[in-house]
Design an enzyme around this catalytic site. Sequence first.
Site, mmCIF file in Angstrom:
data_model
loop_
_atom_site.group_PDB
_atom_site.id
_atom_site.type_symbol
_atom_site.label_atom_id
_atom_site.label_comp_id
_atom_site.label_asym_id
_atom_site.label_seq_id
_atom_site.Cartn_x
_atom_site.Cartn_y
_atom_site.Cartn_z
ATOM 1 N N HIS A 1 -52.054 20.114 -7.052
ATOM 2 C CA HIS A 1 -51.814 18.701 -6.806
ATOM 3 C C HIS A 1 -53.109 18.000 -6.395
ATOM 4 O O HIS A 1 -53.456 16.931 -6.918
ATOM 5 C CB HIS A 1 -50.775 18.512 -5.690
ATOM 6 N N HIS B 1 2.322 3.006 -3.267
ATOM 7 C CA HIS B 1 1.487 3.758 -4.210
ATOM 8 C C HIS B 1 1.979 5.192 -4.333
ATOM 9 O O HIS B 1 2.239 5.692 -5.422
ATOM 10 C CB HIS B 1 0.018 3.755 -3.759
ATOM 11 N N GLU C 1 -10.167 1.803 3.217
ATOM 12 C CA GLU C 1 -10.410 1.417 1.834
ATOM 13 C C GLU C 1 -10.247 -0.097 1.691
ATOM 14 O O GLU C 1 -11.061 -0.770 1.065
ATOM 15 C CB GLU C 1 -9.418 2.145 0.924
ATOM 16 N N HIS C 2 -9.166 -0.630 2.265
ATOM 17 C CA HIS C 2 -8.886 -2.065 2.250
ATOM 18 C C HIS C 2 -8.707 -2.547 3.684
ATOM 19 O O HIS C 2 -8.043 -1.881 4.484
ATOM 20 C CB HIS C 2 -7.600 -2.383 1.483
ATOM 21 N N GLN D 1 0.830 -1.200 0.000
ATOM 22 C CA GLN D 1 0.000 0.000 0.000
ATOM 23 C C GLN D 1 0.863 1.248 0.000
ATOM 24 O O GLN D 1 0.598 2.224 -0.706
ATOM 25 C CB GLN D 1 -0.901 -0.003 1.234
ATOM 26 N N ASP E 1 -6.262 -6.193 -6.173
ATOM 27 C CA ASP E 1 -5.866 -5.134 -7.101
ATOM 28 C C ASP E 1 -5.851 -5.617 -8.542
ATOM 29 O O ASP E 1 -6.014 -4.819 -9.469
ATOM 30 C CB ASP E 1 -4.471 -4.609 -6.736
#
Length: 437
Positions: free
Chosen positions: A419, A261, A326-327, A258, A360
């Site tokens: 209406h 990245h 996220e993960h 991770q 991934d």
Amino acid sequence: MKRLDIRDPGFEAAFSSLLDAREEQGQEVHAPVADILAQVRRDGDTALCALTEKFDHLPLTPEKLSFTAEEVEKARAQVNPDLLAALDVAADRIESFHKAQMPQDIRYTDDVGMTLGLRWIPLDAVGLYVPGGKAAYPSSVLMNAIPARVAGVERLAMCVPTPNGVINPLVLAAAHRAGVTEIYRVGGAQAVGAMAFGTKTIRPVDRIVGPGNAYVAEAKRQVFGHVGIDSIAGPSDVVVIADSATDPRLIALDLLAQAEHDELAQATLITPDAAFADTVIAAVETELRTLTRSAIAGASWKRNGAVLIVRSLEEAVTLANRLAPEHLELMVDDPESLFARVRHAGAVFLGRFCPEAVGDYVGGPNHVLPTSRTARFASGLSVFDFMKRTTFLSGGPDALRRIGPAGVALAHAEGLEAHALSISARLDVLAKGTPNA
């Protein structure tokens, strides 16, 4: 790297600071992005070419904005056959999983005779942004394009930056494998503007998906409403819950997977074993000595890495839910029991031999996931992002007689006379016995 123990008196304050750091990071780029979008909206292809030369050092004419089929095929021919086979494995698995997501239309008649329903309709056109720069991600092409195709989107327009005219052939090969034939060599906020507003060469789309840098994220934020977007992506992150029965080197590699990245990525280990935590920290330092992207991964780990010591695995899940990662990896003997307690995570990876990196590339579920703690309310990319729902009603005189008076009463209560009359006038017609009037 922060090392926190839940037993320490200052843990809650330190953990709250960690939560704050999970919020979206990035430089303030609102004004320059707004200027770029205005240029593209006003000057179209001319602005695209000028901005591409300015930012990507690539002189272009409108005729050269798009990749030709011949260029794509030439790039594909440069790719090692083993990599093309790997693309096929990934694409097949992604397609299979997303086909399984396809929703069913709804249609039924209730007890008053009213027919109600919901129909799913694919979007007409979607824009795919594929990042360049520090790394090229052919996997992102598959993850964004294949669900759109499965959903039934007829037109996919892909933009990918090509600094100095350089493109990773595998990116074009992935586009070919995913069925994308409309590919443009433009990136940045200008690409988002072109897909949102359209130019003479690039027709506008209905939704833009795909990650990018701070300029791309801000451009998506600014065009939202004119077109749909998937999300505003922040730094990528992972939380790993592990016990001491796990190989510490494997956990270190998962954290670094991770961290590599970019410098803003966030990797966190949560474990009930303090000695194991120290072993993992040492393993991270060892791996950083030989890792190709050690400068990036090391900066990420130093600035944003964290190791949390807890009293139990159940307590680890409680903290993970607050982090809303996220993960989330569950590297323990019985991951299913912990998974039952997970409420907030973009994607969860269960078991010691199912690392996040599998997701991934070749797992099947989408790797475009909610960042910056937005997993509290958001989900990963799916076929639903490329479809919309239309509801419908069908009812005759008998149904209106039964439910119409309640509608009239509610309309009057809200002070909306037309209406109420829209319904009551029809009830009057029915009362007079002339239902076809």
